[in-house]
Structure formats: C-alpha cells, structure tokens
Design a protein around this motif. Structure first.
Motif, short mmCIF file in Angstrom:
data_model
loop_
_atom_site.label_atom_id
_atom_site.label_comp_id
_atom_site.label_asym_id
_atom_site.label_seq_id
_atom_site.Cartn_x
_atom_site.Cartn_y
_atom_site.Cartn_z
N VAL A 282 0.83 -1.21 0.00
CA VAL A 282 0.00 0.00 0.00
C VAL A 282 0.87 1.27 0.00
CG1 VAL A 282 -0.18 0.01 2.53
CG2 VAL A 282 -1.91 1.19 1.13
N VAL A 283 0.45 2.24 -0.86
CA VAL A 283 1.08 3.56 -0.88
C VAL A 283 0.20 4.49 -0.06
CG1 VAL A 283 1.91 5.45 -2.32
CG2 VAL A 283 2.05 3.09 -3.16
N LEU A 284 0.65 4.84 1.12
CA LEU A 284 -0.19 5.55 2.09
C LEU A 284 -0.55 6.96 1.64
CD1 LEU A 284 1.59 4.37 5.38
CD2 LEU A 284 -0.50 3.46 4.37
N SER A 285 0.28 7.56 0.82
CA SER A 285 0.00 8.94 0.38
C SER A 285 -1.24 9.04 -0.50
CB SER A 285 1.21 9.50 -0.37
OG SER A 285 1.54 8.68 -1.50
N LYS A 286 -1.71 7.93 -1.00
CA LYS A 286 -2.92 7.93 -1.82
C LYS A 286 -4.19 8.06 -0.98
CE LYS A 286 -1.12 5.10 -5.64
NZ LYS A 286 -1.32 3.85 -6.43
N TYR A 287 -4.05 7.95 0.34
CA TYR A 287 -5.23 7.97 1.22
C TYR A 287 -5.05 9.00 2.33
CZ TYR A 287 -5.42 3.42 -1.10
OH TYR A 287 -5.42 2.42 -2.04
N PRO A 288 -4.92 10.27 1.97
CA PRO A 288 -4.64 11.31 2.98
C PRO A 288 -5.75 11.48 4.00
CG PRO A 288 -5.19 12.31 0.88
CD PRO A 288 -5.04 10.86 0.63
N ASP A 289 -6.99 11.20 3.62
CA ASP A 289 -8.11 11.37 4.54
C ASP A 289 -8.26 10.21 5.53
OD1 ASP A 289 -8.72 13.74 3.25
OD2 ASP A 289 -10.15 12.78 1.86
N SER A 290 -7.44 9.22 5.38
CA SER A 290 -7.56 8.04 6.24
C SER A 290 -6.86 8.19 7.59
CB SER A 290 -6.97 6.82 5.53
OG SER A 290 -7.67 6.54 4.33
N PHE A 291 -6.09 9.29 7.76
CA PHE A 291 -5.31 9.43 8.99
C PHE A 291 -5.60 10.75 9.71
CE2 PHE A 291 -2.66 7.48 5.57
CZ PHE A 291 -2.85 6.15 5.95
N THR A 292 -6.66 11.44 9.33
CA THR A 292 -6.96 12.76 9.89
C THR A 292 -7.30 12.71 11.37
OG1 THR A 292 -9.24 12.53 9.13
CG2 THR A 292 -7.70 13.73 7.68
N ASN A 295 -2.95 11.34 15.74
CA ASN A 295 -1.92 12.31 16.11
C ASN A 295 -0.61 12.07 15.35
OD1 ASN A 295 -3.55 13.62 17.95
ND2 ASN A 295 -2.80 12.46 19.72
N VAL A 296 -0.40 10.85 14.88
CA VAL A 296 0.81 10.51 14.15
C VAL A 296 0.44 9.79 12.87
CG1 VAL A 296 2.25 10.35 16.22
CG2 VAL A 296 1.05 8.33 15.40
N LEU A 297 1.29 9.95 11.86
CA LEU A 297 1.09 9.21 10.61
C LEU A 297 1.72 7.82 10.74
CD1 LEU A 297 1.90 11.95 7.94
CD2 LEU A 297 -0.36 10.97 8.47
N PRO A 298 1.15 6.83 10.06
CA PRO A 298 1.76 5.50 10.08
C PRO A 298 3.14 5.50 9.43
CG PRO A 298 -0.51 5.43 9.26
CD PRO A 298 -0.10 6.86 9.30
N VAL A 299 4.00 4.65 9.92
CA VAL A 299 5.28 4.41 9.27
C VAL A 299 5.02 3.50 8.09
CG1 VAL A 299 7.58 3.42 9.52
CG2 VAL A 299 6.53 4.66 11.42
N GLY A 300 5.47 3.90 6.89
CA GLY A 300 5.21 3.08 5.73
C GLY A 300 5.62 3.74 4.44
N ARG A 301 5.10 3.26 3.36
CA ARG A 301 5.45 3.73 2.03
C ARG A 301 4.53 4.88 1.62
NH1 ARG A 301 4.67 -0.04 -3.33
NH2 ARG A 301 5.45 1.44 -4.91
N TYR A 302 5.11 6.01 1.25
CA TYR A 302 4.32 7.17 0.84
C TYR A 302 4.56 7.54 -0.62
CZ TYR A 302 2.66 7.96 5.55
OH TYR A 302 2.03 7.81 6.76
N ARG A 303 5.43 6.87 -1.31
CA ARG A 303 5.63 7.13 -2.73
C ARG A 303 6.23 5.92 -3.42
NH1 ARG A 303 10.78 11.34 -2.97
NH2 ARG A 303 12.27 10.04 -1.84
#
Length: 303
Positions: A282-292, A295-303
């Motif tokens: 999963v590329v996490l940057s494709k789902y910006p509304d999933s972490f609103t 308090n912290v962003l998941p550690v993972g792949r963003y690109r």
C-alpha cells in the motif's frame, strides 16, 4: 659428719634435680606451643573448606557428596519400602511438569525443554504466568488451559502451533498478555476480552483467518502485534490500542474507516501513538483522509 659436710655432699645431687626440672619444663612448654600451632592450623583448614562449600568454589558434585555424607539417614516410611505404592507429596498432579520445567511461586518456565515438548504441559493449580517458548508444541486443545483459570500471561513464542481450538482460551477471564509469535497459525481463535497485549508476529495469518470482530470486544487492548504475516487488509482496531504493528504483510489499501470514521469528521484517536505499516504494498500517500483522526502518521510507504 658435720652439717656443713653433709650440705656439701647434697649440693651436687640438688643441682642435678634442678637441671632435670628445668629441662622438663622446657619440653612441656615446647609441646604446648606445638599443640597450639597444630590446633590453629586445623581450625583454619576446616574454616577454609566450609567457606568453599558455601561459596560453591569446589568441583561439581563435591558439595552434594559432602552434604550427603553429613546428612543423617531418615527412616523410610512404609510407602518407600519395596513393593509398596508410593506417590509424590502433592498427589502427582504437579510433579511431571515441575520436573521438566521450573516452577516458582505461580510462574512456570518451560523453555527449550528436552526431550521435546509437543503439547501444552499440565500446569500446577494457581499458575499465573506460563513461559513455554521455543518448544515443539503443535496444537492447543479446548481443555489445555481449562483448569488453570488463574493465568494472566501465556507466552508460546517459537513453537510449531498450527491449530488452536476456538474455545481454548474461553475460560481464561484473567488473561492479560498472550504471545503466539513465531508459530504457523493461519487463523486466530476467540480471544479473552481482558487482553492488554496480543502478539501474533511471524505467523501465516491471512485476512480470512482473522474474524471481523476478532478484536472488537477487547476493550482493554493496548498493544497489537500482527507483523510478518499475510494479511491483505487492516483488521478492526479497538480504540484503546496504542501500539499497532502491521509491517511486512500484503496490505494493499486503506480507507477512511480503517482508523477513523467516515461519518464523523470530529472523531479523534489520541491514544494511537505508533502505527507501523512499512513493508506492505500500500502507498499511504494515496489515502490522505484516512489518517486525519490520528496524532501521528503511520510508518510506511508514501511514494
């Protein structure tokens, strides 16, 4: 004979007597000194040997033989006589496990047992903590823990468990920590509702093997470890979870309901402080509304 002459005759003999008396005194004094020295040396040697026994500095086996030689023989009861049926003092229920394992005040340690341990051991009553790591246990049955309702922690890391009866933990209402890491599980059983920490890292779990409500009723769960499996999606995560490890799975996407609530833009999850999703497709940057809501962003792949 004149008194003076008699006195003169007695003088040589008197001198001899006096000489012998002085010699005897010297011998007695010398003997006494030697005796004192010998007693002192013997006491010092005995003190040194007892000190070595206490400190464990003697060769292996010497202490036990020494103690056996000093231990008085007890009279054998009737049960110890040949042909008599003898039983252990606790009735035999606790003896086998506590011979293979270490039993200490409510804790049982059965790690890397030899010969191989292939089933859950019979636990003494009132066991609270079981550590049976790195054995060859293959299956957990319905009744393996049924009589040990006092368990608070079970660690079965590093076994060969591929099957667990769905009711295996159903009676463990006090269980707070459960580790099934490094086994061969393809599905999870029903879990106790009071779990605070659950670890199933390094198994073969797929999403179809984890029920939709597997963690829903775990209202005290704080640590959830599901890394290094084959999950295709993020399971339901209770709001109480603080640490979530999902790295090295096959998760391909997330959505706004994975961690947050799509129907509530004010919803927040302040307790979720660590989320690992690295090693997933999963590329996490494709789902910006999933972490609103986090308090912290998941550690993972963003690109």
């Amino acid at each position: 004979m004149e008194p003076e002459a008699q006195k003169a005759k007695l003088l040589p003999g008197t001198a001899v007597c006096r000489h012998h008396t002085a010699s005897d005194s010297m011998k007695a004094l010398l003997f006494t000194c030697l005796l004192v020295l010998w007693l002192t040396a013997a006491s010092a040697w005995r003190f040194k040997r007892e000190s070595q026994l206490r400190s464990g500095s003697l060769p292996n086996g010497y202490i036990s033989e020494y103690l056996k030689s000093r231990r008085p023989r007890r009279e054998l009861p009737a049960a110890d006589e040949p042909g008599a049926s003898a039983g252990p003092p606790n009735g035999g229920a606790d003896l086998p496990t506590c011979l293979m394992c270490v039993c200490l005040s409510g804790s049982v340690y059965c790690e890397e047992v030899s010969p191989d341990m292939t089933t859950v051991p019979l636990l003494p009553k009132e066991t609270a903590y079981l550590y049976a790591r790195f054995n060859k246990i293959k299956k957990i049955g319905r009744n393996d823990f049924g009589d040990t309702v006092t368990l608070k922690r079970i660690d079965l890391t590093g076994n060969m468990i591929s099957e667990i009866d769905d009711a295996a933990f159903s009676k463990l209402t006090l269980l707070e920590e459960l580790s099934l890491a490094e086994n061969r599980l393809v599905k999870l059983p029903a879990l106790p509702t009071k779990l605070v920490s659950f670890n199933a890292n390094h198994n073969m779990l797929k999403t179809k093997g984890v029920k939709a409500n597997a963690f829903k009723k775990l209202t005290k769960l704080a640590n959830l470890y599901l890394a290094h499996n084959q999950l295709e999606a993020v399971p339901f995560i209770p709001e109480t979870v603080r640490i979530l490890h999902l790295q090295e799975n096959n998760i391909t996407d997330v959505n706004t309901d994975t961690f947050c609530k799509s129907d509530n833009s004010y919803y927040l999850r302040p307790s979720l402080s660590e989320v690992r999703m690295d090693g997933n497709p999963v590329v996490l940057s494709k789902y910006p509304d999933s972490f609103t809501c986090m308090n912290v962003l998941p550690v993972g792949r963003y690109r």
